[in-house]
Motif scaffolding. Structure first.
Motif, mmCIF file in Angstrom:
data_model
loop_
_atom_site.group_PDB
_atom_site.id
_atom_site.type_symbol
_atom_site.label_atom_id
_atom_site.label_comp_id
_atom_site.label_asym_id
_atom_site.label_seq_id
_atom_site.Cartn_x
_atom_site.Cartn_y
_atom_site.Cartn_z
ATOM 1 N N GLY A 221 -19.373 15.398 1.479
ATOM 2 C CA GLY A 221 -19.406 16.173 2.710
ATOM 3 C C GLY A 221 -18.733 15.491 3.890
ATOM 4 N N VAL A 222 -18.345 14.219 3.732
ATOM 5 C CA VAL A 222 -17.690 13.499 4.828
ATOM 6 C C VAL A 222 -16.227 13.936 4.883
ATOM 7 C CG1 VAL A 222 -17.058 11.227 5.730
ATOM 8 C CG2 VAL A 222 -19.231 11.537 4.529
ATOM 9 N N PRO A 223 -15.723 14.363 6.055
ATOM 10 C CA PRO A 223 -14.322 14.801 6.147
ATOM 11 C C PRO A 223 -13.360 13.700 5.709
ATOM 12 C CG PRO A 223 -15.529 15.336 8.161
ATOM 13 C CD PRO A 223 -16.428 14.473 7.330
ATOM 14 N N ARG A 224 -12.291 14.110 5.018
ATOM 15 C CA ARG A 224 -11.332 13.143 4.490
ATOM 16 C C ARG A 224 -10.558 12.430 5.595
ATOM 17 N NH1 ARG A 224 -13.413 11.802 -0.048
ATOM 18 N NH2 ARG A 224 -15.161 12.464 1.211
ATOM 19 N N CYS A 225 -10.642 12.920 6.803
ATOM 20 C CA CYS A 225 -9.971 12.252 7.911
ATOM 21 C C CYS A 225 -10.747 11.060 8.432
ATOM 22 C CB CYS A 225 -9.762 13.238 9.069
ATOM 23 S SG CYS A 225 -11.321 13.762 9.842
ATOM 24 N N GLU B 256 -9.484 6.134 -6.895
ATOM 25 C CA GLU B 256 -10.749 5.680 -6.325
ATOM 26 C C GLU B 256 -11.037 6.351 -4.984
ATOM 27 O OE1 GLU B 256 -11.282 1.302 -6.633
ATOM 28 O OE2 GLU B 256 -9.467 1.370 -7.842
ATOM 29 N N GLY B 257 -10.035 7.031 -4.417
ATOM 30 C CA GLY B 257 -10.250 7.832 -3.221
ATOM 31 C C GLY B 257 -10.417 7.051 -1.928
ATOM 32 N N GLY C 221 -5.185 15.440 7.068
ATOM 33 C CA GLY C 221 -6.116 14.512 6.437
ATOM 34 C C GLY C 221 -5.415 13.234 6.017
ATOM 35 N N THR C 222 -6.100 12.428 5.244
ATOM 36 C CA THR C 222 -5.545 11.154 4.772
ATOM 37 C C THR C 222 -5.640 11.113 3.259
ATOM 38 O OG1 THR C 222 -6.258 10.044 6.790
ATOM 39 C CG2 THR C 222 -5.714 8.651 4.918
ATOM 40 N N ARG C 223 -4.498 11.045 2.619
ATOM 41 C CA ARG C 223 -4.496 10.921 1.156
ATOM 42 C C ARG C 223 -4.967 9.534 0.746
ATOM 43 N NH1 ARG C 223 -1.190 14.496 -1.880
ATOM 44 N NH2 ARG C 223 -1.298 16.519 -0.854
ATOM 45 N N PRO C 224 -5.596 9.414 -0.407
ATOM 46 C CA PRO C 224 -6.008 8.080 -0.862
ATOM 47 C C PRO C 224 -4.805 7.171 -1.095
ATOM 48 C CG PRO C 224 -6.656 9.789 -2.445
ATOM 49 C CD PRO C 224 -5.973 10.471 -1.310
ATOM 50 N N GLU D 17 0.860 -1.181 0.000
ATOM 51 C CA GLU D 17 0.000 0.000 0.000
ATOM 52 C C GLU D 17 0.895 1.228 0.000
ATOM 53 O OE1 GLU D 17 -2.899 2.663 2.881
ATOM 54 O OE2 GLU D 17 -2.223 0.701 3.576
ATOM 55 N N VAL D 18 0.645 2.144 -0.928
ATOM 56 C CA VAL D 18 1.408 3.392 -0.989
ATOM 57 C C VAL D 18 0.443 4.564 -1.088
ATOM 58 C CG1 VAL D 18 3.410 2.289 -2.102
ATOM 59 C CG2 VAL D 18 1.647 3.346 -3.508
ATOM 60 N N ARG D 19 0.913 5.731 -0.649
ATOM 61 C CA ARG D 19 0.135 6.964 -0.793
ATOM 62 C C ARG D 19 1.097 8.137 -0.749
ATOM 63 N NH1 ARG D 19 -2.634 6.383 5.037
ATOM 64 N NH2 ARG D 19 -0.908 7.143 6.307
ATOM 65 N N CYS D 20 0.633 9.261 -1.212
ATOM 66 C CA CYS D 20 1.430 10.477 -1.139
ATOM 67 C C CYS D 20 1.353 11.026 0.287
ATOM 68 C CB CYS D 20 0.909 11.523 -2.129
ATOM 69 S SG CYS D 20 1.009 10.998 -3.856
ATOM 70 N N GLY D 21 2.457 11.596 0.741
ATOM 71 C CA GLY D 21 2.476 12.200 2.068
ATOM 72 C C GLY D 21 1.532 13.392 2.117
#
Length: 199
Positions: free
Chosen positions: A167-171, A142-143, A112-115, A104-108
């Motif tokens: 509307g749901v916070p990305r966190c 896909e987020g 919040g939390t990046r996809p 699993e990888v994501r951008c720093g």
């Protein structure tokens, strides 16, 4: 007309000279038979029999190392920074005797939390090259976020965390789905549990 019996004709009931058993004949026969048996015992079965009954042996040498997620190049655009590896799991997913790495990888992100993306890495195509990305299981587009990444046998499993609306916070993802990808017929096939709301 039968020829008269006389001293010039041998008795019909007496064995002919070339059919009489002599000790030398028996010794030669026994020696030849012993040589055949000994030769068969020493050489063992022929190639066809040995190939059919002998189990295949694993190649000698140490087991292959799993692909290093830190050395791979992922199809993720993080701008000037490299994608960060969040989780990894290793197994011989395609059954070829060499391990693959699910990662699993994501951008720093500062907040919040990046996809996340989930990829399967295989050994490099050449010595010294980077591990190859051979499958994309989850695209960051896909987020979703990921938890519980695991690899066992020919299966990669994880829990996907998503959002029921913009509307749901990305966190705070409010949807959850357990998924498995099974290696079958040369590709990963997805099976998924129903979506559940997060507690």
């Amino acid at each position: 007309m039968q020829p008269p019996a006389g001293p010039d004709r041998p008795d019909a009931s007496a064995p002919l000279p070339h059919t009489r058993s002599r000790p030398a004949h028996w010794l030669a026969t026994a020696a030849a038979l012993a040589a055949v048996i000994l030769g068969a015992a020493l050489t063992g079965p022929g190639d066809a029999t040995a190939g059919a009954t002998a189990p295949a042996k694993a190649p000698a040498g140490p087991p292959a190392a799993a692909p290093d997620p830190g050395a791979a190049r992922y199809p993720v655009d993080c701008g000037p920074t490299r994608p960060e590896v969040v989780r990894r799991a290793t197994a011989d997913l395609d059954g070829d005797g060499r391990p693959e790495t699910a990662v699993e990888v994501r951008c720093g992100s500062g907040g919040g939390t990046r996809p996340s993306g989930v990829y399967v890495l295989a050994a490099p195509a050449a010595p010294g090259a980077a591990p190859r990305v051979v499958a994309t299981l989850v695209d960051p587009k896909e987020g979703m976020s990921i938890t519980g990444l695991d690899a066992t046998g020919r299966t990669v499993s994880a829990t996907l965390l998503g959002y029921s609306g913009s509307g749901v916070p990305r966190c705070c993802p409010d949807l959850r789905r357990a998924v498995k990808w099974h290696w079958r017929d040369g590709q990963f096939v997805l099976t998924a549990q129903p979506v559940a709301e997060s507690a």
